[in-house]
Design a protein around this motif. Sequence first.
Motif, mmCIF file in Angstrom:
data_model
loop_
_atom_site.group_PDB
_atom_site.id
_atom_site.type_symbol
_atom_site.label_atom_id
_atom_site.label_comp_id
_atom_site.label_asym_id
_atom_site.label_seq_id
_atom_site.Cartn_x
_atom_site.Cartn_y
_atom_site.Cartn_z
ATOM 1 N N LEU A 50 -12.136 2.757 -5.122
ATOM 2 C CA LEU A 50 -12.172 2.068 -6.408
ATOM 3 C C LEU A 50 -13.509 2.267 -7.116
ATOM 4 O O LEU A 50 -14.561 1.831 -6.620
ATOM 5 N N CYS A 63 -11.015 -5.618 -7.705
ATOM 6 C CA CYS A 63 -11.222 -6.011 -6.314
ATOM 7 C C CYS A 63 -11.040 -7.515 -6.148
ATOM 8 O O CYS A 63 -10.340 -7.978 -5.242
ATOM 9 N N ILE A 75 -11.127 -1.633 0.848
ATOM 10 C CA ILE A 75 -11.562 -1.120 -0.455
ATOM 11 C C ILE A 75 -12.941 -0.476 -0.313
ATOM 12 O O ILE A 75 -13.887 -1.108 0.147
ATOM 13 N N ALA A 95 -15.147 -6.089 -1.543
ATOM 14 C CA ALA A 95 -15.107 -4.688 -1.105
ATOM 15 C C ALA A 95 -15.574 -4.576 0.343
ATOM 16 O O ALA A 95 -16.360 -5.390 0.817
#
Length: 221
Positions: A50, A63, A75, A95
């Motif tokens: 991402l 997120c 992530i 994350a």
Amino acid sequence: MRLLIVEDEKRLALSLAKGLTAEGYAVDVVHDGREGLHRATETPYDLVILDIMLPGLNGYRVCAALRAAGHDVPILMLTAKDGEYDEAEGLDTGADDYLTKPFSYVVLVARVKALLRRSGPAGASPVHVVGELTVDTAAHRVHVGEHEVTLTAKEFAVLEQLVVRAGEVVSKGRILEHVWDFAFDGDPNIVEVYVSTLRRKLGAPLIRTVRGAGYRLEVPR
């Protein structure tokens, strides 16, 4: 494993997708934060790469929204920024890891593999032994007895879906979802082709077809 890349730099996104596909992953790519959030919400991905600076919604908000909705997909955040504050903000939103551009592709692949291993069952080993079959999902190596068997990336990906659930029935749909990307619009029977190839390389009795349900990697009693 199926990955989602949310990155508005199209050249970078497509380059990453090409490389990760060659590693054996199924990879989907979107270039907008809202589309990334929608896709990650609706599709069972194994990992999301991402970017932070995105049109629509930035990576922080994507997120945070995923975590607020209860999605625990790993992530890996990408950004052109650097500095402790930016990293802290990314990790605070949920994350799992953070990579600053420009980065080495080798490092990105290592981070992806590490996150996928970490997201597996606690204490799970990357080496799976089923009778004479040994599959190392970290090193992408397969042995039958003392003999090493060479598989293509897609063959290995199909086998991985079966070996991590050895003894259980794995549906054709699940294999398609995790081995082929979102854009795949070919014949679903492609799974049968790869299973047939695996039987030829590994031994026909190893993979059993459960009619109407899927495939099962047989565990010796």
